[in-house]
Design a protein around this motif. Structure first.
Motif, PDB file in Angstrom:
ATOM      1  N   GLU A 129       0.860  -1.235  -0.264  1.00  0.00           N
ATOM      2  CA  GLU A 129      -0.126   0.080  -0.006  1.00  0.00           C
ATOM      3  C   GLU A 129       0.717   1.359  -0.056  1.00  0.00           C
ATOM      4  O   GLU A 129       0.546   2.360  -0.580  1.00  0.00           O
ATOM      5  N   TRP A 130       2.046   1.256   0.685  1.00  0.00           N
ATOM      6  CA  TRP A 130       2.796   2.409   0.724  1.00  0.00           C
ATOM      7  C   TRP A 130       4.178   2.300  -0.033  1.00  0.00           C
ATOM      8  O   TRP A 130       4.901   3.155   0.073  1.00  0.00           O
ATOM      9  N   ASN A 131       3.931   1.385  -0.985  1.00  0.00           N
ATOM     10  CA  ASN A 131       5.165   1.134  -1.578  1.00  0.00           C
ATOM     11  C   ASN A 131       6.428   1.240  -1.114  1.00  0.00           C
ATOM     12  O   ASN A 131       7.689   1.675  -1.695  1.00  0.00           O
ATOM     13  N   VAL A 132       6.655   0.084  -0.004  1.00  0.00           N
ATOM     14  CA  VAL A 132       7.678   0.010   0.686  1.00  0.00           C
ATOM     15  C   VAL A 132       8.078  -1.449   0.376  1.00  0.00           C
ATOM     16  O   VAL A 132       7.371  -2.534   0.849  1.00  0.00           O
ATOM     17  N   SER A 133       9.415  -1.907  -0.400  1.00  0.00           N
ATOM     18  CA  SER A 133       9.708  -3.090  -0.788  1.00  0.00           C
ATOM     19  C   SER A 133      10.468  -3.785   0.428  1.00  0.00           C
ATOM     20  O   SER A 133      11.369  -3.077   1.159  1.00  0.00           O
ATOM     21  N   TYR A 134      10.202  -5.168   0.630  1.00  0.00           N
ATOM     22  CA  TYR A 134      11.186  -5.844   1.504  1.00  0.00           C
ATOM     23  C   TYR A 134      11.637  -6.968   0.744  1.00  0.00           C
ATOM     24  O   TYR A 134      11.230  -7.431  -0.229  1.00  0.00           O
ATOM     25  N   HIS A 135      12.825  -7.744   1.390  1.00  0.00           N
ATOM     26  CA  HIS A 135      13.367  -8.483   0.449  1.00  0.00           C
ATOM     27  C   HIS A 135      13.138 -10.073   1.151  1.00  0.00           C
ATOM     28  O   HIS A 135      13.431 -10.177   2.363  1.00  0.00           O
ATOM     29  N   GLU A 136      13.186 -11.017   0.439  1.00  0.00           N
ATOM     30  CA  GLU A 136      13.165 -12.522   0.890  1.00  0.00           C
ATOM     31  C   GLU A 136      14.037 -13.419  -0.018  1.00  0.00           C
ATOM     32  O   GLU A 136      14.194 -12.838  -1.187  1.00  0.00           O
ATOM     33  N   ALA A 137      14.806 -14.530   0.440  1.00  0.00           N
ATOM     34  CA  ALA A 137      15.272 -15.390  -0.425  1.00  0.00           C
ATOM     35  C   ALA A 137      15.553 -16.689   0.555  1.00  0.00           C
ATOM     36  O   ALA A 137      15.358 -16.440   1.585  1.00  0.00           O
ATOM     37  N   ASP A 138      15.707 -17.695  -0.198  1.00  0.00           N
ATOM     38  CA  ASP A 138      15.789 -18.916   0.458  1.00  0.00           C
ATOM     39  C   ASP A 138      17.091 -19.193   0.991  1.00  0.00           C
ATOM     40  O   ASP A 138      18.191 -18.235   0.928  1.00  0.00           O
ATOM     41  N   LEU A 139      17.623 -20.167   1.751  1.00  0.00           N
ATOM     42  CA  LEU A 139      19.011 -20.384   2.335  1.00  0.00           C
ATOM     43  C   LEU A 139      20.094 -20.521   1.363  1.00  0.00           C
ATOM     44  O   LEU A 139      21.295 -20.196   1.708  1.00  0.00           O
ATOM     45  N   ILE A 140      19.879 -21.000   0.202  1.00  0.00           N
ATOM     46  CA  ILE A 140      21.151 -20.852  -0.854  1.00  0.00           C
ATOM     47  C   ILE A 140      21.212 -19.635  -1.474  1.00  0.00           C
ATOM     48  O   ILE A 140      22.186 -19.109  -1.327  1.00  0.00           O
ATOM     49  N   ASP A 141      19.981 -18.882  -1.987  1.00  0.00           N
ATOM     50  CA  ASP A 141      20.404 -17.715  -2.768  1.00  0.00           C
ATOM     51  C   ASP A 141      20.693 -16.753  -1.665  1.00  0.00           C
ATOM     52  O   ASP A 141      21.569 -15.760  -2.095  1.00  0.00           O
ATOM     53  N   GLY A 142      20.135 -16.663  -0.502  1.00  0.00           N
ATOM     54  CA  GLY A 142      20.473 -15.740   0.458  1.00  0.00           C
ATOM     55  C   GLY A 142      21.984 -15.937   0.887  1.00  0.00           C
ATOM     56  O   GLY A 142      22.817 -14.550   0.974  1.00  0.00           O
TER      57      GLY A 142
END
Length: 425
Positions: free
Chosen positions: A386-399
């Protein structure tokens, strides 16, 4: 203490994140006036509306019961953990197989990791409204079963939550994140890589700093193996009153001492006594064999622990303490959620990470019990969109790949800047 990290700054949201319902009553004697919100020229109208929005979301989550814990859930988690410990002990006492002993050490390392998540929940006061009850169980899972001082952990971890991924204004200041205070072994930004120059007589990097930063992408995982041993050392020094792990901790403990000045050192001695007895099978094993068991357990636990909270923040945005964003954006942009992937099922991630797979959500609402985080995440995700704030996620390998790539980039930037400054080298 967290208050040192926000001297002169707006502490509204970090205060709400850490404190219980009755805390505002204690603040009333210090009231000197009401802030005219519009008088803050540093905040735009949209920023003020955004802050109002996430404060209203917190109220909504409270009304939905997301800050009320399931005691049965924590009975299950505590029982499961003790079964892990009992199994690791039985594997030592009932077998003469080296393979079985190595498996026991690895299980003990995993047990300590899971103890970390339980102590984390209790000491964040996610489980009980009476904070003393949380402290008492924190002393059991932290000091007795894991060897980590509650006072050391609270100082370090609460500071980390308040100023996540912030670089201190100076080496002596107390406004930076202790979890990224890893120089000269690791640097998370070019500024941090160059931060020790002002402390050297000639204003240059030492040979060790140059070497460490150059190869930090390769030394990262070996350093994680030693993380638990370092924390045991810091905890022991804190509890015994023979040293502090940071200037912030030194100031806090000089002012008010340990929260439990008799229990903490005694319970750490209890931990080291049972750990020593198990590691040598009550004197039956040789010194070399005992050390093999001890370091296999300690190093694997350091890796298991650091993999999770390392993925939570390492390689994400860093800021200077004097130019931090607002509370919500600081937590979201410096934090990474962990998801299933590369053949690793989400169910395993949920168990292994102990609630910290929802690291973004936890940092926004640290007193929310972990079993509510999946549902809360949906509302937080909606609010961010809604507020155009992005957060990041990744799996154990990519992270982990992202973390290594980030360390490598900092190394490259450090070397490039060094060549520019000293072209004859």
């Amino acid at each position: 203490a967290v208050i040192f990290t926000h001297a002169g700054d707006d502490m509204t949201d970090i205060f709400a994140a850490f404190h219980g319902k009755g805390s505002m009553k204690a603040m009333k004697p210090f009231l000197i006036g009401d802030l005219v919100v519009e008088s803050n020229e540093d905040k735009t109208k949209r920023q003020l509306e955004f802050e109002k929005g996430y404060r209203e979301l917190r109220v909504q989550l409270i009304k939905m019961g997301f800050f009320e814990s399931s005691k049965l859930f924590y009975v299950y988690k505590c029982t499961f953990n003790m079964c892990m410990w009992a199994t690791a002990v039985a594997m030592v006492m009932k077998s003469d197989s080296t393979a079985m002993h190595i498996a026991s050490a690895l299980l003990l390392g995993l047990f300590w990791q899971q103890c970390g998540w339980l102590a984390h929940d209790f000491l964040h006061h996610q489980v009980f409204q009476n904070r003393k009850h949380g402290d008492y169980l924190g002393l059991f899972w932290g000091n007795v079963m894991q060897g980590f001082s509650v006072s050391w952990w609270k100082n370090k971890h609460n500071g980390h939550h308040a100023v996540t991924n912030l670089h201190s204004t100076s080496p002596e200041s107390q406004d930076g994140d202790p979890d990224i205070d890893t120089m000269p072994l690791l640097a998370w930004s070019l500024k941090q890589a160059q931060s020790l120059r002002e402390m050297s007589a000639d204003g240059k990097d030492t040979a060790f700093t140059k070497l460490a930063i150059k190869f930090q992408a390769f030394t990262y995982f070996p350093i994680l193996l030693l993380a638990r041993i370092s924390w045991l050392n810091e905890s022991f020094k804190t509890a015994m009153g023979v040293g502090a792990s940071s200037e912030n901790a030194k100031e806090e403990f000089a002012r008010k001492g340990l929260a439990y000045p008799f229990a903490e050192p005694f319970l750490l001695v209890v931990f080291h006594a049972w750990n020593f007895a198990l590691s040598c099978k009550f004197g039956e094993w040789s010194l070399a064999y005992s050390m093999m068991y001890y370091f296999t357990a300690a190093c694997s636990s350091g890796l298991f622990l650091a993999l999770v909270f390392g993925l939570g923040h390492n390689g994400m945005a860093t800021y200077d303490a004097e130019s931090r964003p607002d509370f919500w954006k600081l937590q979201v942009t410096t934090t990474r959620n962990i998801i299933g992937g590369h053949g690793i099922p989400q169910a395993f991630v949920d168990w292994f990470c102990g609630g910290l797979q929802y690291q973004v959500d936890h940092h926004l609402f640290p007193t929310m019990p972990r079993h509510h985080l999946p549902k809360a995440h949906k509302l937080i995700d909606s609010f961010c969109k809604e507020w155009n704030v992005s957060y990041h996620e990744a799996d154990l390998i990519d992270g982990n790949i992202e973390v290594i790539q980030h360390l490598s980039k900092v190394s490259d930037d450090f070397i490039s800047e060094m060549v520019k400054e000293f072209p004859a080298m």
